[in-house]
Design a protein around this motif. Structure first.
Motif, mmCIF file in Angstrom:
data_model
loop_
_atom_site.group_PDB
_atom_site.id
_atom_site.type_symbol
_atom_site.label_atom_id
_atom_site.label_comp_id
_atom_site.label_asym_id
_atom_site.label_seq_id
_atom_site.Cartn_x
_atom_site.Cartn_y
_atom_site.Cartn_z
ATOM 1 N N PHE A 1 -70.600 -25.062 67.998
ATOM 2 C CA PHE A 1 -71.736 -25.871 68.494
ATOM 3 C C PHE A 1 -71.246 -26.768 69.727
ATOM 4 C CE2 PHE A 1 -73.594 -25.501 64.171
ATOM 5 C CZ PHE A 1 -74.911 -25.465 64.624
ATOM 6 N N TYR A 2 -70.056 -26.996 69.839
ATOM 7 C CA TYR A 2 -69.635 -28.153 70.939
ATOM 8 C C TYR A 2 -70.144 -27.243 72.169
ATOM 9 C CZ TYR A 2 -66.663 -31.073 73.429
ATOM 10 O OH TYR A 2 -66.308 -32.092 74.393
ATOM 11 N N ILE B 1 -73.109 -33.230 66.186
ATOM 12 C CA ILE B 1 -72.753 -32.050 65.423
ATOM 13 C C ILE B 1 -72.797 -32.250 63.950
ATOM 14 C CG2 ILE B 1 -71.074 -30.099 65.047
ATOM 15 C CD1 ILE B 1 -70.520 -30.058 68.041
ATOM 16 N N LEU B 2 -71.904 -33.746 63.873
ATOM 17 C CA LEU B 2 -71.559 -33.850 62.643
ATOM 18 C C LEU B 2 -72.861 -34.627 61.630
ATOM 19 C CD1 LEU B 2 -68.307 -35.929 62.909
ATOM 20 C CD2 LEU B 2 -68.484 -33.442 61.630
ATOM 21 N N GLU B 3 -73.821 -35.087 62.589
ATOM 22 C CA GLU B 3 -75.108 -35.649 61.976
ATOM 23 C C GLU B 3 -76.130 -34.712 61.696
ATOM 24 O OE1 GLU B 3 -76.159 -39.047 64.404
ATOM 25 O OE2 GLU B 3 -74.658 -40.287 63.431
ATOM 26 N N LYS B 4 -76.343 -33.837 62.824
ATOM 27 C CA LYS B 4 -77.457 -32.814 62.697
ATOM 28 C C LYS B 4 -77.299 -31.463 62.384
ATOM 29 C CE LYS B 4 -79.458 -35.757 66.129
ATOM 30 N NZ LYS B 4 -80.855 -36.113 65.380
ATOM 31 N N ASN B 5 -75.964 -30.939 62.696
ATOM 32 C CA ASN B 5 -75.869 -29.478 62.482
ATOM 33 C C ASN B 5 -74.933 -28.686 61.122
ATOM 34 O OD1 ASN B 5 -75.066 -29.979 65.856
ATOM 35 N ND2 ASN B 5 -77.030 -28.735 65.062
ATOM 36 N N LEU B 6 -73.983 -29.739 60.791
ATOM 37 C CA LEU B 6 -73.121 -29.180 59.725
ATOM 38 C C LEU B 6 -73.487 -29.554 58.324
ATOM 39 C CD1 LEU B 6 -69.587 -29.057 61.552
ATOM 40 C CD2 LEU B 6 -71.502 -27.363 61.499
ATOM 41 N N PHE B 7 -73.671 -28.569 57.332
ATOM 42 C CA PHE B 7 -73.678 -29.161 56.011
ATOM 43 C C PHE B 7 -72.880 -28.072 55.134
ATOM 44 C CE2 PHE B 7 -77.340 -30.266 58.366
ATOM 45 C CZ PHE B 7 -77.781 -31.470 58.006
ATOM 46 N N GLY B 8 -72.370 -28.744 54.046
ATOM 47 C CA GLY B 8 -71.563 -27.757 53.024
ATOM 48 C C GLY B 8 -71.574 -28.420 51.751
ATOM 49 N N LEU B 9 -71.438 -27.540 50.752
ATOM 50 C CA LEU B 9 -71.688 -27.759 49.228
ATOM 51 C C LEU B 9 -70.471 -26.953 48.790
ATOM 52 C CD1 LEU B 9 -75.402 -26.600 48.740
ATOM 53 C CD2 LEU B 9 -74.510 -28.831 49.082
ATOM 54 N N ASP B 10 -70.016 -27.600 47.774
ATOM 55 C CA ASP B 10 -68.896 -26.907 46.924
ATOM 56 C C ASP B 10 -68.725 -27.743 45.400
ATOM 57 O OD1 ASP B 10 -66.026 -25.271 48.183
ATOM 58 O OD2 ASP B 10 -66.915 -25.137 46.055
ATOM 59 N N TYR C 1 -73.893 -27.167 72.848
ATOM 60 C CA TYR C 1 -74.152 -28.822 73.643
ATOM 61 C C TYR C 1 -73.847 -28.701 74.971
ATOM 62 C CZ TYR C 1 -75.831 -30.728 69.135
ATOM 63 O OH TYR C 1 -76.605 -30.782 67.962
ATOM 64 N N LEU C 2 -72.559 -28.364 75.410
ATOM 65 C CA LEU C 2 -72.116 -28.325 76.880
ATOM 66 C C LEU C 2 -72.970 -27.520 77.638
ATOM 67 C CD1 LEU C 2 -68.344 -28.198 76.630
ATOM 68 C CD2 LEU C 2 -69.697 -30.293 77.243
ATOM 69 N N GLU C 3 -73.312 -26.469 77.200
ATOM 70 C CA GLU C 3 -74.172 -25.628 78.208
ATOM 71 C C GLU C 3 -75.642 -26.148 78.166
ATOM 72 O OE1 GLU C 3 -74.895 -21.436 76.667
ATOM 73 O OE2 GLU C 3 -72.874 -20.841 77.381
ATOM 74 N N LYS C 4 -76.103 -26.938 77.520
ATOM 75 C CA LYS C 4 -77.538 -27.790 77.714
ATOM 76 C C LYS C 4 -77.340 -28.889 78.199
ATOM 77 C CE LYS C 4 -80.775 -26.249 76.383
ATOM 78 N NZ LYS C 4 -81.575 -25.271 77.024
ATOM 79 N N GLY C 5 -76.070 -29.301 78.803
ATOM 80 C CA GLY C 5 -76.114 -30.564 79.573
ATOM 81 C C GLY C 5 -75.786 -31.587 78.706
ATOM 82 N N TYR C 6 -75.329 -31.734 77.556
ATOM 83 C CA TYR C 6 -74.922 -33.083 76.788
ATOM 84 C C TYR C 6 -73.911 -33.533 77.216
ATOM 85 C CZ TYR C 6 -78.820 -32.149 73.558
ATOM 86 O OH TYR C 6 -79.819 -32.274 72.660
ATOM 87 N N MET C 7 -73.589 -34.869 77.311
ATOM 88 C CA MET C 7 -72.443 -35.586 77.576
ATOM 89 C C MET C 7 -71.203 -35.359 76.556
ATOM 90 S SD MET C 7 -73.056 -36.928 80.229
ATOM 91 C CE MET C 7 -71.492 -38.285 80.622
ATOM 92 N N ALA C 8 -70.116 -34.762 77.044
ATOM 93 C CA ALA C 8 -68.949 -34.535 76.064
ATOM 94 C C ALA C 8 -68.713 -35.363 75.027
ATOM 95 C CB ALA C 8 -67.695 -34.351 76.822
ATOM 96 N N HIS C 9 -68.652 -36.743 75.261
ATOM 97 C CA HIS C 9 -68.579 -37.935 74.280
ATOM 98 C C HIS C 9 -69.393 -37.956 73.048
ATOM 99 C CE1 HIS C 9 -70.685 -40.152 77.109
ATOM 100 N NE2 HIS C 9 -71.127 -41.040 75.880
ATOM 101 N N ILE D 1 -71.097 -35.406 71.945
ATOM 102 C CA ILE D 1 -71.553 -34.253 71.048
ATOM 103 C C ILE D 1 -70.992 -34.252 69.739
ATOM 104 C CG2 ILE D 1 -70.840 -31.391 71.016
ATOM 105 C CD1 ILE D 1 -71.155 -31.840 74.126
ATOM 106 N N PRO D 2 -69.541 -34.755 69.628
ATOM 107 C CA PRO D 2 -69.076 -34.845 67.974
ATOM 108 C C PRO D 2 -70.078 -35.257 67.043
ATOM 109 C CG PRO D 2 -67.441 -35.148 69.558
ATOM 110 C CD PRO D 2 -68.520 -35.181 70.389
ATOM 111 N N LYS D 3 -70.480 -36.361 67.492
ATOM 112 C CA LYS D 3 -71.114 -37.258 66.634
ATOM 113 C C LYS D 3 -72.530 -36.458 66.240
ATOM 114 C CE LYS D 3 -72.989 -42.034 65.868
ATOM 115 N NZ LYS D 3 -74.562 -41.599 65.645
#
Length: 356
Positions: free
Chosen positions: A327-328, A345-354, A331-339, A341-343
């Motif tokens: 994902f990182y 990804i964590l808020e919009k992209n990654l989900f896990g169940l267990d 986002y870089l390819e689409k021109g997002y600022m590096a600083h 991106i992590p927020k």
């Protein structure tokens, strides 16, 4: 990574820790068959088998007894043994990768010829809230084991700020059951830091934690399946040993490269991500009709913020960690600022169940 060496280490560590934890429990009057009552009790201390416990230790012992009454002696001993194994594994991983806030090794030395952990030699200079007078007294009287225990607990409490789940504040019964003899030449700590038993370069790889956990419970897993043959069903206590298996890194990459990676590759055929997804498989040959249908359902110019990546059996999140890396790059390819991106990804992209 030598898997057989890791398995031998983890299984022997579990046996050693269980013995040491049970021995500490016995010292404060607790065995599987009996929980002794205090002989003398005052406002600031109690005596068990002639041994004085401070007010703090009395509180810890009371919590231990309550936990035993709740889930049983054997389960509590397993729980405490694993808690310490987990913490020491994390500390070893962090010291090798220079992740410790103090910048000082706690289990080993950066000097291969030194027998003592750097933490002991630099105890008075550690960036921790320590009682320097107490530390000086322990060093002066060569009380190395006590100093080791004191500083490990101080490190764990300090790391609670950063990793609260891994390093819960040690104010309960895990402290009173701190294993003894960990600095001995034949202890599991000695094996853990031995560069021939487990290569130091292996400790630089995060997956070593997953492998060690799987091997730590491997004997329990074997017992669970042996019991199944005797018609002893799996229950909530034995379920983890039966189902928690670590996914090797190449399988993780294969799955993520051909799911998340494929979404991006379909959407942006000229993506530079192609060089990073080494396990990506190109499509096989198809007839014209199938190609036409595939073209209709392919992803096109997808926005990275709109991709949902779910692991329905995530365990420690090993697959999600690799997905984060992909994902990182997206986002870089689409021109997002590096600083930023992590927020995202964590808020919009990654989900896990267990199952916990």
């Amino acid at each position: 990574m030598n898997k057989s060496a890791l398995k031998a280490f983890a299984t022997s560590a579990r046996k050693e820790l269980l013995k040491k934890v049970e021995a500490k429990a016995m010292k404060i009057g607790i065995t599987e068959d009996n929980i002794k009552k205090a002989e003398i009790e005052s406002s600031d201390a109690i005596y068990i088998d002639g041994k004085q416990l401070s007010k703090e230790e009395k509180t810890q012992r009371d919590k231990l007894v309550a936990r035993i009454n709740q889930i049983g002696y054997k389960q509590v001993m397993e729980e405490v043994a694993y808690t310490w194994f987990n913490r020491f594994t994390a500390l070893r991983f962090m010291e090798v990768n220079d992740y410790l806030p103090t910048g000082v090794r706690v289990l080993s030395s950066s000097n291969p010829n030194s027998a003592d952990p750097d933490m002991l030699n630099e105890a008075l200079d550690l960036d921790l809230e320590i009682d320097k007078e107490y530390v000086y007294d322990l060093k002066l009287n060569n009380k190395t084991e006590e100093l080791f225990k004191y500083l490990i607990i101080k490190h764990c409490n300090d790391l609670n700020r950063y990793l609260p789940v891994m390093f819960e504040t040690i104010d309960d019964f895990t402290e009173i059951l701190f294993p003894e003899g960990l600095l001995a030449k034949d202890s599991f700590i000695s094996q853990m830091i031995d560069r021939e038993t487990i290569l130091e370069e292996d400790w630089e790889k995060v997956e070593i934690i997953g492998w060690l956990y799987q091997y730590y419970i491997s004997e329990k897993k074997d017992q669970v399946f042996a019991d199944l043959k005797k018609n002893i069903k799996i229950n909530k206590d034995t379920l983890p040993a039966a189902t928690q298996l670590f996914t090797p890194n190449w399988i993780v990459r294969y799955m993520v490269d051909n799911s998340l990676g494929r979404v991006w590759k379909e959407s942006y055929p000229l993506t530079g991500l192609r060089d990073n997804i080494k396990y990506f498989l190109d499509e096989g040959e198809q007839n014209v009709d199938v190609l036409r249908q595939l073209e209709e359902i392919r992803y096109k110019e997808v926005n990275p913020e709109e991709i949902t990546f779910l692991d329905p059996s995530c365990g420690s999140g090993h697959i999600l960690v690799y997905a984060f890396d992909l994902f990182y790059e997206m986002y870089l390819e689409k021109g997002y600022m590096a600083h930023e991106i992590p927020k995202l990804i964590l808020e919009k992209n990654l989900f896990g169940l267990d199952i916990d």
